[in-house]
Design a protein around this motif. Structure first.
Motif, PDB file in Angstrom:
ATOM      1  N   VAL A   1      -6.738   5.060  -5.903  1.00 40.50           N
ATOM      2  CA  VAL A   1      -5.388   5.714  -6.546  1.00 40.50           C
ATOM      3  C   VAL A   1      -5.578   5.428  -8.111  1.00 40.50           C
ATOM      4  CG1 VAL A   1      -3.836   3.746  -5.921  1.00 40.50           C
ATOM      5  CG2 VAL A   1      -3.150   6.223  -6.221  1.00 40.50           C
ATOM      6  N   GLY A   2      -5.844   4.204  -8.434  1.00 41.82           N
ATOM      7  CA  GLY A   2      -5.893   4.048  -9.579  1.00 41.82           C
ATOM      8  C   GLY A   2      -7.076   4.679 -10.605  1.00 41.82           C
TER       9      GLY A   2
ATOM     10  N   PRO B   1       0.731  -1.168  -0.116  1.00 36.05           N
ATOM     11  CA  PRO B   1       0.054   0.063  -0.005  1.00 36.05           C
ATOM     12  C   PRO B   1       0.746   1.337   0.184  1.00 36.05           C
ATOM     13  CG  PRO B   1       0.179  -1.005   1.971  1.00 36.05           C
ATOM     14  CD  PRO B   1       0.708  -2.004   0.934  1.00 36.05           C
ATOM     15  N   PHE B   2       0.334   2.252  -0.372  1.00 36.44           N
ATOM     16  CA  PHE B   2       1.346   3.483  -0.453  1.00 36.44           C
ATOM     17  C   PHE B   2       1.351   4.139   0.732  1.00 36.44           C
ATOM     18  CE2 PHE B   2      -0.194   3.104  -4.871  1.00 36.44           C
ATOM     19  CZ  PHE B   2       1.094   3.179  -5.549  1.00 36.44           C
ATOM     20  N   PRO B   3       2.436   4.573   1.308  1.00 36.76           N
ATOM     21  CA  PRO B   3       2.476   4.690   2.579  1.00 36.76           C
ATOM     22  C   PRO B   3       1.922   6.130   3.248  1.00 36.76           C
ATOM     23  CG  PRO B   3       4.627   5.111   1.335  1.00 36.76           C
ATOM     24  CD  PRO B   3       3.701   4.497   0.363  1.00 36.76           C
ATOM     25  N   THR B   4       1.992   6.974   2.200  1.00 34.69           N
ATOM     26  CA  THR B   4       1.262   8.276   2.425  1.00 34.69           C
ATOM     27  C   THR B   4      -0.115   8.364   2.504  1.00 34.69           C
ATOM     28  OG1 THR B   4       2.062   9.158   0.584  1.00 34.69           O
ATOM     29  CG2 THR B   4       3.624   9.472   2.443  1.00 34.69           C
ATOM     30  N   LEU B   5      -0.585   7.369   1.809  1.00 27.08           N
ATOM     31  CA  LEU B   5      -2.188   7.303   1.669  1.00 27.08           C
ATOM     32  C   LEU B   5      -2.956   6.575   2.518  1.00 27.08           C
ATOM     33  CD1 LEU B   5      -2.166   6.896  -2.455  1.00 27.08           C
ATOM     34  CD2 LEU B   5      -1.881   9.094  -1.034  1.00 27.08           C
ATOM     35  N   SER B   6      -4.203   7.318   2.745  1.00 25.59           N
ATOM     36  CA  SER B   6      -4.954   6.427   3.949  1.00 25.59           C
ATOM     37  C   SER B   6      -5.698   5.300   3.096  1.00 25.59           C
ATOM     38  CB  SER B   6      -6.230   7.424   4.187  1.00 25.59           C
ATOM     39  OG  SER B   6      -7.015   7.770   2.838  1.00 25.59           O
TER      40      SER B   6
ATOM     41  N   PRO C   1      -4.279   5.367   7.786  1.00 22.45           N
ATOM     42  CA  PRO C   1      -2.929   4.990   6.699  1.00 22.45           C
ATOM     43  C   PRO C   1      -2.977   3.571   6.389  1.00 22.45           C
ATOM     44  CG  PRO C   1      -2.014   5.411   8.883  1.00 22.45           C
ATOM     45  CD  PRO C   1      -3.403   5.849   9.019  1.00 22.45           C
TER      46      PRO C   1
ATOM     47  N   LEU D   1      -5.844   8.312 -10.875  1.00 28.21           N
ATOM     48  CA  LEU D   1      -4.950   8.466 -12.184  1.00 28.21           C
ATOM     49  C   LEU D   1      -5.692   8.417 -13.258  1.00 28.21           C
ATOM     50  CD1 LEU D   1      -2.271   5.627 -11.066  1.00 28.21           C
ATOM     51  CD2 LEU D   1      -1.997   8.071 -10.984  1.00 28.21           C
TER      52      LEU D   1
ATOM     53  N   GLU E   1      -7.827   6.316   0.035  1.00 31.90           N
ATOM     54  CA  GLU E   1      -7.105   6.987  -0.957  1.00 31.90           C
ATOM     55  C   GLU E   1      -6.456   5.729  -1.765  1.00 31.90           C
ATOM     56  OE1 GLU E   1      -5.658  11.286   0.467  1.00 31.90           O
ATOM     57  OE2 GLU E   1      -4.861   9.697   1.544  1.00 31.90           O
TER      58      GLU E   1
ATOM     59  N   ARG F   1      -7.394  -2.499  -4.317  1.00 31.03           N
ATOM     60  CA  ARG F   1      -7.013  -1.359  -5.194  1.00 31.03           C
ATOM     61  C   ARG F   1      -6.752  -1.623  -6.513  1.00 31.03           C
ATOM     62  NH1 ARG F   1      -1.048   0.263  -3.688  1.00 31.03           N
ATOM     63  NH2 ARG F   1      -0.362  -1.762  -4.651  1.00 31.03           N
TER      64      ARG F   1
END
Ligand SMILES: Nc1ncnc2c1ncn2[C@@H]1O[C@H](COP(=O)(O)OP(=O)(O)OP(=O)(O)O)[C@@H](O)[C@H]1O
Ligand SMILES: [Mg+2]
Lengths: 291, 326
Positions: A147-148, A135-140, A184, A151, A143, A200
């Motif tokens: 995320v896709g 998982p992207f670390p700075t996103l909840s 997060p 984008l 999010e 995701r």
């Protein structure tokens, strides 16, 4: 699948798990499936695929046809080219600087390497889940799921909300995180993170899901959750899963491919591969004589 | 059971003492080492405090005479004995800010290029070149600024700025010796710092983030935004703060191109002054004790400003990350 067989499945799985390592001749139980009556259409066709890293060849003319809405397992000893093969399917192979590819891969009869095919578009149709949950670390959590979509330029809050719930439900994670969507993603457990990564991938309009050892970093309970999930997802998606765990391959897949030293040795119905392999090498491998 | 295993078990039970005495010897070494490092750490703190104290002591006269006026007025007349620090503070902050505005995008862009986009063969040589900029003495930058940069700005850049942007910020006529030129030269001087640190920050981002962004169908640029820039925010702030520290304290090069006129004006093409410059320029020919004392107070002020900006940066980091540390 009827409820009855589902229950039976669980029992079989529970029975297989603890007895794996001990027995001398590893007997692998395969879920028995009624041979489907209708002919499945081919979703992905691999045509004479060869892959290279610099001068080192990692795949030697692999040919296979993967049917729609089936689970295909790829097994084989470490370093035999399983990851390389599935990374060709979504053109991730070419992101390695020295990598080369010859041959062709067709998605719905169209080459994914055609000049009009953007790798970005291919990757939106063919999603991927990695060995380590990422998982992207700075996103909840929220999010991370969308995320896709962001984008792709989706901004509509209502659409996104719906998609988050839908994907998380599909990934069997909704009940566990629905009250903490703003937390997060990295704060979840490993198994939850992996299901988040599946959610995701599902959130975009996905057709094929590639999974590279999705359970090897997970505990048995999370593993069985992901396996159940694969059963569910099979209704709508074509799934290709790389695994080192032959019991897992037997449990989740309809087709199994056995690879060795970059070559596709055997590719057949899972039941056949595990009970009556036509190649001696396959037999040696699944009975644990090497690898 | 394995007999050799049993044997080791026995010896452990019979002779626990040598084991423990060895431990305590190691413990002794550890203690010495710990004390020594603590001593050095303390020494640094002590030196910083001593510096602050010395400056404060040396500026006692000025503090006594000018009081808060030192911070709130802008007349600086050593002969009359009035000292107001505003123009110097303004010059320092503005030139550093300009330098950051120019150098941060460039430096971050360069390191993104080096870590994400450049062909493997190009990465090391270019990084080396940029980082060598840090080894050039600042007086050399100053000379280059006087002979090359200032005339170039006067003839080519400044007229364009006046013509196309103008307003209160870019007013002619320009002499080339200006706040803006100082900002440009400072930006070149802090570029290596920003590049080197942000490059390290980007390189420490695990490749798996880039892979999963790409696998979701992100383009190169989207991958950089999502998987590289976002996780690097805190590190980049650190790079910028370190560069800011260097810009605030830079003396020689700035003195040589800033024009050395203590003025507060929005016009970036006008001459200005800086805190470090005024100390360097006036210290050797100071008129009277109070003048020396005022210069010391400028030094003290510079130290305090640097400290405050660093604290502010830490708070910023804390606020932006605390969302994810609950
Ligand atoms: N980035 C790379 N650069 C060079 N060679 C590589 C790279 N990735 C893989 N290889 C080589 O390609 C071959 C196949 O690797 P691959 O990762 O596909 O194996 P695998 O079957 O997935 O193994 P494992 O089960 O350990 O994941 C290996 O011999 C490996 O050394
Ligand atoms: Mg692999």
């Amino acid at each position: 699948m009827s409820d009855e067989t589902a229950v039976k499945d669980k029992k079989v799985r529970a029975a297989v798990e603890p007895t794996i390592a001990k027995s001398e001749t590893r007997k692998i139980e395969v879920r028995h499936e009624e041979p489907s009556t209708e002919k499945k259409t081919t979703k992905v066709k691999v045509d004479d695929a060869c892959a290279f890293f610099g001068t080192k060849q990692a795949l030697f003319s692999v040919n296979m046809e993967i049917a729609e809405k089936e689970v295909t397992a790829i097994i084989g000893p470490s370093g035999c080219g399983k990851s390389t093969l599935i990374r060709c399917f979504n053109r991730m192979h070419e992101t390695v600087p020295t990598a080369k590819f010859t041959g062709d891969i067709l998605l719905d009869q169209k080459s994914i390497f055609a000049p009009t095919m953007d790798p970005v578009v291919v990757r939106r149709r063919i999603g991927m889940v990695f060995q380590k949950p990422t998982p992207f670390p700075t996103l909840s959590i929220y999010e991370n799921v969308i995320v896709g979509l962001t984008l792709n330029g989706v901004r509509d809050k209502k659409v996104l909300d719906e998609k988050v719930e839908w994907s998380l439900r599909k990934a069997a994670l909704w009940d566990e995180v629905k009250d903490n969507l703003q937390k997060p993603g990295a704060a979840l457990s490993g198994g939850q993170q992996q299901r988040l990564c599946i959610a995701r991938a599902l959130a975009v309009e996905l057709e094929v899901l590639l999974m590279d050892e999705p359970c090897s970093a997970l505990d048995p309970i999370s593993t069985s959750k992901v396996e159940e999930l694969i059963h569910e997802l099979r209704q709508n998606y074509t799934i290709i899963i790389v695994t080192h765990n032959m019991q897992q391959a037997a449990r989740v897949s309809q087709k199994t491919a056995f690879m060795l030293n970059g070559k596709l040795v055997e590719y057949d119905a899972t039941e056949k591969v595990f009970t009556n392999p036509s190649n001696k090498l396959t037999e040696d491998y699944i009975t644990g004589r090497f690898g | 059971m394995n007999p050799s295993l049993d044997a080791t078990k026995d010896t452990q039970i019979e002779k626990p003492l040598p084991f423990f005495s060895q431990m305590s010897q190691a413990g002794f070494g550890d203690k010495v080492f710990q004390k020594l490092t603590a001593f050095f750490a303390f020494l640094i703190l002590f030196l910083a405090c001593m510096t602050a104290f010395t400056l404060w002591h040396a500026s006692a006269d000025s503090i006594h005479k000018m009081g808060w006026k030192f911070l709130t007025t802008s007349d600086w007349d050593p002969v009359q004995g009035v000292f107001g620090a505003i123009p110097y503070v303004y010059g320092t902050l503005m030139s550093s800010l300009l330098a950051l505005l120019i150098a941060a995008p460039f430096g971050i862009g360069i390191s993104l290029f080096l870590t994400e986009l450049a062909p493997q063969k190009l990465r090391e040589p270019v990084a080396f070149l940029v980082e060598t900029l840090a080894a050039i003495p600042s007086v050399v930058y100053g000379l280059w600024g006087i002979f090359l940069l200032a005339p170039f700005m006067r003839e080519h850049i400044d007229p364009l700025l006046i013509k196309y942007i103008g307003g209160p910020f870019f007013k002619g006529p320009s002499t080339g010796l200006s706040l803006f030129t100082a900002g440009v030269i400072l930006s070149i001087m802090i570029l290596p710092t920003i590049t080197a640190i942000s490059r390290e920050v980007f390189e420490s981002v695990p490749n798996s983030y880039r892979e999963s962004a790409k696998a979701l169908g992100a383009t190169n640029w989207e991958t950089i935004q999502l998987a590289v820039m976002k996780p690097s925010k805190v590190g980049l702030l650190g790079a910028i703060m370190l560069a800011l520290g260097r810009a605030l304290g830079e003396t020689m090069a700035v003195t040589m191109v800033i024009g050395n006129r203590p003025e507060v004006s929005a016009n970036l093409l006008g001459a200005s002054h800086s805190m470090a410059s005024v100390i360097a320029n006036e210290f050797s020919e100071a008129v009277g004790d109070i003048h020396v004392s005022a210069l010391a107070e400028i030094g003290l002020l510079l130290m305090v400003i640097t400290l405050l900006l660093n604290i502010a940066a830490h708070l910023l980091v804390w606020f932006t990350t605390s969302k994810f540390q609950r």
